[in-house]
Design a protein around this motif. Structure first.
Motif, PDB file in Angstrom:
ATOM      1  N   ARG A 148      -5.850   7.791 -14.280  1.00  0.00           N
ATOM      2  CA  ARG A 148      -5.510   6.684 -13.383  1.00  0.00           C
ATOM      3  C   ARG A 148      -4.177   6.071 -13.829  1.00  0.00           C
ATOM      4  O   ARG A 148      -3.901   5.964 -15.015  1.00  0.00           O
ATOM      5  CB  ARG A 148      -6.590   5.609 -13.411  1.00  0.00           C
ATOM      6  CG  ARG A 148      -7.859   5.979 -12.656  1.00  0.00           C
ATOM      7  CD  ARG A 148      -8.850   4.825 -12.729  1.00  0.00           C
ATOM      8  NE  ARG A 148     -10.080   5.111 -11.985  1.00  0.00           N
ATOM      9  CZ  ARG A 148     -11.153   4.321 -12.006  1.00  0.00           C
ATOM     10  NH1 ARG A 148     -11.125   3.195 -12.733  1.00  0.00           N
ATOM     11  NH2 ARG A 148     -12.215   4.642 -11.315  1.00  0.00           N
ATOM     12  N   ALA A 184     -14.685   5.334  -6.052  1.00  0.00           N
ATOM     13  CA  ALA A 184     -13.400   5.149  -5.376  1.00  0.00           C
ATOM     14  C   ALA A 184     -13.592   4.829  -3.899  1.00  0.00           C
ATOM     15  O   ALA A 184     -12.930   3.947  -3.347  1.00  0.00           O
ATOM     16  CB  ALA A 184     -12.539   6.406  -5.541  1.00  0.00           C
ATOM     17  N   GLN A 185     -14.507   5.548  -3.236  1.00  0.00           N
ATOM     18  CA  GLN A 185     -14.771   5.282  -1.823  1.00  0.00           C
ATOM     19  C   GLN A 185     -15.369   3.899  -1.622  1.00  0.00           C
ATOM     20  O   GLN A 185     -15.009   3.175  -0.693  1.00  0.00           O
ATOM     21  CB  GLN A 185     -15.714   6.352  -1.267  1.00  0.00           C
ATOM     22  CG  GLN A 185     -15.103   7.744  -1.200  1.00  0.00           C
ATOM     23  CD  GLN A 185     -16.142   8.806  -0.862  1.00  0.00           C
ATOM     24  OE1 GLN A 185     -17.307   8.685  -1.231  1.00  0.00           O
ATOM     25  NE2 GLN A 185     -15.721   9.841  -0.174  1.00  0.00           N
ATOM     26  N   ARG A 200     -12.105  -3.110  -0.348  1.00  0.00           N
ATOM     27  CA  ARG A 200     -10.732  -3.575  -0.147  1.00  0.00           C
ATOM     28  C   ARG A 200     -10.423  -3.721   1.333  1.00  0.00           C
ATOM     29  O   ARG A 200      -9.765  -4.677   1.756  1.00  0.00           O
ATOM     30  CB  ARG A 200      -9.745  -2.606  -0.796  1.00  0.00           C
ATOM     31  CG  ARG A 200      -9.620  -2.745  -2.303  1.00  0.00           C
ATOM     32  CD  ARG A 200      -8.371  -2.034  -2.817  1.00  0.00           C
ATOM     33  NE  ARG A 200      -8.343  -0.636  -2.410  1.00  0.00           N
ATOM     34  CZ  ARG A 200      -8.921   0.345  -3.086  1.00  0.00           C
ATOM     35  NH1 ARG A 200      -9.564   0.077  -4.205  1.00  0.00           N
ATOM     36  NH2 ARG A 200      -8.846   1.579  -2.656  1.00  0.00           N
ATOM     37  N   SER A 217      -1.687   5.497   2.726  1.00  0.00           N
ATOM     38  CA  SER A 217      -2.948   4.769   2.769  1.00  0.00           C
ATOM     39  C   SER A 217      -3.486   4.665   4.197  1.00  0.00           C
ATOM     40  O   SER A 217      -2.728   4.421   5.141  1.00  0.00           O
ATOM     41  CB  SER A 217      -2.766   3.351   2.206  1.00  0.00           C
ATOM     42  OG  SER A 217      -2.413   3.390   0.855  1.00  0.00           O
ATOM     43  N   ASP A 242      -5.147   4.477  -8.947  1.00  0.00           N
ATOM     44  CA  ASP A 242      -6.475   4.219  -9.507  1.00  0.00           C
ATOM     45  C   ASP A 242      -7.608   4.566  -8.563  1.00  0.00           C
ATOM     46  O   ASP A 242      -8.644   5.101  -8.975  1.00  0.00           O
ATOM     47  CB  ASP A 242      -6.590   2.749  -9.906  1.00  0.00           C
ATOM     48  CG  ASP A 242      -5.800   2.430 -11.168  1.00  0.00           C
ATOM     49  OD1 ASP A 242      -4.986   3.277 -11.590  1.00  0.00           O
ATOM     50  OD2 ASP A 242      -5.993   1.335 -11.716  1.00  0.00           O
ATOM     51  N   GLU A 243      -7.438   4.258  -7.273  1.00  0.00           N
ATOM     52  CA  GLU A 243      -8.553   4.435  -6.341  1.00  0.00           C
ATOM     53  C   GLU A 243      -8.870   5.896  -6.045  1.00  0.00           C
ATOM     54  O   GLU A 243      -9.901   6.199  -5.428  1.00  0.00           O
ATOM     55  CB  GLU A 243      -8.262   3.714  -5.015  1.00  0.00           C
ATOM     56  CG  GLU A 243      -7.050   4.220  -4.251  1.00  0.00           C
ATOM     57  CD  GLU A 243      -5.780   3.457  -4.573  1.00  0.00           C
ATOM     58  OE1 GLU A 243      -4.903   3.361  -3.681  1.00  0.00           O
ATOM     59  OE2 GLU A 243      -5.665   2.970  -5.727  1.00  0.00           O
ATOM     60  N   ASP A 282       0.829  -1.190   0.000  1.00  0.00           N
ATOM     61  CA  ASP A 282       0.000   0.000   0.000  1.00  0.00           C
ATOM     62  C   ASP A 282       0.871   1.250   0.000  1.00  0.00           C
ATOM     63  O   ASP A 282       2.049   1.219   0.344  1.00  0.00           O
ATOM     64  CB  ASP A 282      -0.896   0.013   1.242  1.00  0.00           C
ATOM     65  CG  ASP A 282      -2.001  -1.027   1.150  1.00  0.00           C
ATOM     66  OD1 ASP A 282      -2.308  -1.456   0.033  1.00  0.00           O
ATOM     67  OD2 ASP A 282      -2.545  -1.403   2.207  1.00  0.00           O
ATOM     68  N   ASP A 294     -12.203   8.996 -10.031  1.00  0.00           N
ATOM     69  CA  ASP A 294     -13.492   8.339 -10.284  1.00  0.00           C
ATOM     70  C   ASP A 294     -13.561   7.688 -11.655  1.00  0.00           C
ATOM     71  O   ASP A 294     -14.307   6.735 -11.861  1.00  0.00           O
ATOM     72  CB  ASP A 294     -14.641   9.353 -10.153  1.00  0.00           C
ATOM     73  CG  ASP A 294     -14.940   9.688  -8.703  1.00  0.00           C
ATOM     74  OD1 ASP A 294     -14.532   8.915  -7.826  1.00  0.00           O
ATOM     75  OD2 ASP A 294     -15.585  10.727  -8.457  1.00  0.00           O
ATOM     76  N   ASP A 350     -15.005   1.261  -3.544  1.00  0.00           N
ATOM     77  CA  ASP A 350     -13.959   0.256  -3.754  1.00  0.00           C
ATOM     78  C   ASP A 350     -13.017   0.179  -2.553  1.00  0.00           C
ATOM     79  O   ASP A 350     -12.558  -0.911  -2.180  1.00  0.00           O
ATOM     80  CB  ASP A 350     -13.156   0.585  -5.013  1.00  0.00           C
ATOM     81  CG  ASP A 350     -13.966   0.379  -6.287  1.00  0.00           C
ATOM     82  OD1 ASP A 350     -15.016  -0.290  -6.224  1.00  0.00           O
ATOM     83  OD2 ASP A 350     -13.533   0.887  -7.341  1.00  0.00           O
ATOM     84  N   ALA A 351     -12.719   1.337  -1.946  1.00  0.00           N
ATOM     85  CA  ALA A 351     -11.826   1.350  -0.786  1.00  0.00           C
ATOM     86  C   ALA A 351     -12.430   0.582   0.385  1.00  0.00           C
ATOM     87  O   ALA A 351     -11.728  -0.140   1.101  1.00  0.00           O
ATOM     88  CB  ALA A 351     -11.520   2.793  -0.375  1.00  0.00           C
TER      89      ALA A 351
END
Length: 310
Positions: free
Chosen positions: A273, A45-46, A52, A7, A251-252, A3, A255, A48-49
């Motif tokens: 990205r 993005a949020q 993860r 992060s 990428d994250e 990461d 958008d 996906d975070a």
């Protein structure tokens, strides 16, 4: 890849303490998922975070593994590291883009100077990239390391463009911005244009508004203005004009794979990205002018005669 040094931990993403029990963790995940969903005011993005984060700590085995690795004071062979990677043997014989300069070199040096000053000048640091040390460092120091990693990742991506492209890294400029080093991260020349590129990792999402990037993580920075000033400095010295100004982020934190944010003195401005960068340059940015063969040769000659490295 490990990461980013910026992060957030999966517990921070989910909004729960690291010692939360399984029920608290599950409720926090559902709550974070609702808030992050694009239909309820969040973003892709949020969303996906959050997913993860759940993959990292959502099961007892995954959580045990993350806690063991994340809190270990002595890295294991598989532990994340941000030290410079050794050269890797090539797996194919396809020609790479011609590259000059040392991507991420100046930013890594600034990180090393910063971490040593923060620990204490004269104090020995066995490993300045020890994750335990890095995670405790002030954000501005971690940001330097994150940016160095981003620059190195961009360089690896740009190298795959092929022999028709020329890439310069860490170019010295006469302009940057308040508190920013006077250098342009990357300049790429090929048949699809002349691209001034800045690799960034602010540790949070960014987006365009009125031709400039905004986001909580920016802390007052004006990245597009700074990039335009850097590109102008390079262009003035070589008597050339960039056709596109690109800011590359993990990428994250974007958008969309490619977002156009307007133009500046004829150069298209875009947020890209990291995974989309090579194809974007190879195919060309929408609205950006392509260059003929003789133009590419002339621009390359001018740049080779004027480029200085940071």
């Amino acid at each position: 890849m490990p990461d980013s040094p910026l992060s957030a931990s999966p517990y921070e993403v989910l909004g729960v303490r690291a010692d939360a029990n399984d029920d608290e963790l599950r409720r926090a995940y559902r709550r974070a998922l609702r808030h992050a969903h694009p239909d309820t005011g969040g973003s892709t993005a949020q969303f996906d975070a959050v997913q993860r984060a759940w993959n990292q700590v959502g099961t007892p085995d995954a959580r045990s593994d993350f806690d063991r690795r994340g809190r270990s004071a002595t890295p294991e062979p598989t532990h994340e590291t941000w030290a410079p990677a050794p050269p890797r043997p090539r797996r194919d014989s396809r020609p790479l883009a011609r590259s000059y300069g040392h991507p991420g070199g100046l930013t890594r040096q600034r990180y090393l100077d910063g971490i040593r000053e923060w620990v204490g000048l004269g104090d020995e640091i066995p490993d300045p990239y020890d994750p335990t040390l890095v995670r405790r460092a002030p954000r501005e120091i971690r940001h330097l390391l994150a940016d160095a990693l981003a620059e190195e990742a961009t360089a690896r991506s740009l190298a795959t463009l092929g022999i028709a492209f020329t890439v310069w890294h860490d170019l010295a400029t006469d302009a940057a911005g308040p508190g920013l080093p006077p250098k342009l991260d990357h300049l790429v020349l090929g048949p699809t244009g002349l691209f001034a590129i800045q690799s960034e990792d602010w540790g949070g999402p960014v987006r365009f508004r009125r031709g400039e990037l905004i986001g909580e993580a920016l802390a007052g920075e004006r990245p597009v203005r700074a990039l335009a000033a850097r590109a102008k400095s390079i262009g003035r010295a070589a008597r050339v004009k960039p056709t596109a100004l690109l800011i590359v982020v993990p990428d994250e934190f974007a958008d969309e794979p490619l977002q156009i944010g307007g133009s500046h003195r004829g150069a298209v401005i875009a947020l890209v990205r990291a995974s989309r960068l090579a194809s974007a340059v190879f195919e060309g940015i929408p609205g950006s002018a392509h260059l003929g063969g003789s133009e590419v040769m002339e621009v390359r000659t001018r740049l080779q005669q004027s480029v200085r490295f940071a």
